[in-house]
Design a protein around this motif. Sequence first.
Motif, mmCIF file in Angstrom:
data_model
loop_
_atom_site.group_PDB
_atom_site.id
_atom_site.type_symbol
_atom_site.label_atom_id
_atom_site.label_comp_id
_atom_site.label_asym_id
_atom_site.label_seq_id
_atom_site.Cartn_x
_atom_site.Cartn_y
_atom_site.Cartn_z
ATOM 1 N N ALA A 1 -6.111 -4.419 -65.732
ATOM 2 C CA ALA A 1 -7.236 -5.291 -65.384
ATOM 3 C C ALA A 1 -7.233 -6.443 -66.378
ATOM 4 N N MET A 2 -7.843 -7.532 -65.991
ATOM 5 C CA MET A 2 -7.795 -8.720 -66.838
ATOM 6 C C MET A 2 -9.149 -9.407 -66.846
ATOM 7 N N ALA A 3 -9.401 -10.129 -67.915
ATOM 8 C CA ALA A 3 -10.705 -10.766 -68.048
ATOM 9 C C ALA A 3 -10.608 -11.972 -68.967
ATOM 10 N N TRP A 4 -11.662 -12.752 -68.935
ATOM 11 C CA TRP A 4 -11.849 -13.861 -69.868
ATOM 12 C C TRP A 4 -13.193 -13.670 -70.566
ATOM 13 N N TYR A 5 -13.187 -13.853 -71.862
ATOM 14 C CA TYR A 5 -14.394 -13.835 -72.677
ATOM 15 C C TYR A 5 -14.493 -15.185 -73.382
ATOM 16 N N LEU B 1 -14.126 -11.251 -64.802
ATOM 17 C CA LEU B 1 -13.357 -10.014 -64.803
ATOM 18 C C LEU B 1 -12.651 -9.862 -63.466
ATOM 19 N N LEU B 2 -11.417 -9.401 -63.515
ATOM 20 C CA LEU B 2 -10.662 -9.109 -62.295
ATOM 21 C C LEU B 2 -10.108 -7.699 -62.432
ATOM 22 N N TYR C 1 -8.275 -3.994 -61.178
ATOM 23 C CA TYR C 1 -7.012 -3.629 -60.551
ATOM 24 C C TYR C 1 -7.126 -3.695 -59.031
ATOM 25 N N GLY C 2 -8.295 -3.357 -58.515
ATOM 26 C CA GLY C 2 -8.492 -3.383 -57.065
ATOM 27 C C GLY C 2 -8.770 -4.764 -56.506
ATOM 28 N N GLY C 3 -8.818 -5.762 -57.380
ATOM 29 C CA GLY C 3 -9.019 -7.122 -56.908
ATOM 30 C C GLY C 3 -10.464 -7.583 -56.898
ATOM 31 N N ARG C 4 -11.362 -6.754 -57.400
ATOM 32 C CA ARG C 4 -12.759 -7.165 -57.457
ATOM 33 C C ARG C 4 -12.976 -8.108 -58.635
ATOM 34 N N THR C 5 -13.869 -9.057 -58.426
ATOM 35 C CA THR C 5 -14.183 -10.006 -59.488
ATOM 36 C C THR C 5 -15.651 -9.883 -59.876
ATOM 37 N N ASN C 6 -15.919 -10.246 -61.099
ATOM 38 C CA ASN C 6 -17.283 -10.260 -61.593
ATOM 39 C C ASN C 6 -17.416 -11.438 -62.546
ATOM 40 N N TYR C 7 -18.523 -12.142 -62.460
ATOM 41 C CA TYR C 7 -18.725 -13.333 -63.273
ATOM 42 C C TYR C 7 -20.068 -13.275 -63.994
ATOM 43 N N ALA C 8 -20.099 -13.898 -65.151
ATOM 44 C CA ALA C 8 -21.371 -14.090 -65.845
ATOM 45 C C ALA C 8 -22.240 -15.009 -64.983
ATOM 46 N N ASP C 9 -23.533 -14.749 -64.995
ATOM 47 C CA ASP C 9 -24.441 -15.557 -64.170
ATOM 48 C C ASP C 9 -24.309 -17.049 -64.486
ATOM 49 N N SER C 10 -24.055 -17.366 -65.735
ATOM 50 C CA SER C 10 -24.023 -18.764 -66.158
ATOM 51 C C SER C 10 -22.827 -19.533 -65.602
ATOM 52 N N VAL C 11 -21.816 -18.826 -65.085
ATOM 53 C CA VAL C 11 -20.621 -19.521 -64.591
ATOM 54 C C VAL C 11 -20.382 -19.295 -63.098
ATOM 55 N N LYS C 12 -21.202 -18.483 -62.462
ATOM 56 C CA LYS C 12 -21.006 -18.212 -61.035
ATOM 57 C C LYS C 12 -21.039 -19.514 -60.238
ATOM 58 N N GLY C 13 -20.085 -19.637 -59.342
ATOM 59 C CA GLY C 13 -19.992 -20.834 -58.521
ATOM 60 C C GLY C 13 -19.252 -21.981 -59.174
ATOM 61 N N ARG C 14 -18.970 -21.854 -60.472
ATOM 62 C CA ARG C 14 -18.258 -22.930 -61.187
ATOM 63 C C ARG C 14 -16.886 -22.482 -61.701
ATOM 64 N N PHE C 15 -16.772 -21.216 -62.061
ATOM 65 C CA PHE C 15 -15.530 -20.698 -62.609
ATOM 66 C C PHE C 15 -14.892 -19.736 -61.603
#
Length: 114
Positions: free
Chosen positions: A30-34, A47-48, A50-64
Amino acid sequence: QVQLVESGGGLVQPGGSLKLSCAASGNVYAMAWYRQAPGKQRELVALLTYGGRTNYADSVKGRFRISTDNAKNTWYLEMTWLNPDDTAIYYCNAVLPGTLSQVWGQGTQVTVSS
């Protein structure tokens, strides 16, 4: 030991875009950016799994957007509509298969300023 090498940081004006890259020397699970801004704790940006799911911090959703090129063991963070609050050192992070241990990139500075 898998090593991560980041690239792509720099100085950008508010409203601009940057794309960060992280290349792994081996397979990852799995891979991520902090990121860590001055005087603040390191926080998860994207966050990405292994199954391909993504998760984003609220502050960057829609931009990153986090994406990957599995053939190259490389993942990316595409950042748009950057603002000064996005200024930080950005670190890529990976979870290794089997041991589920974590490795970190060296960090790359992103500065958003006019």
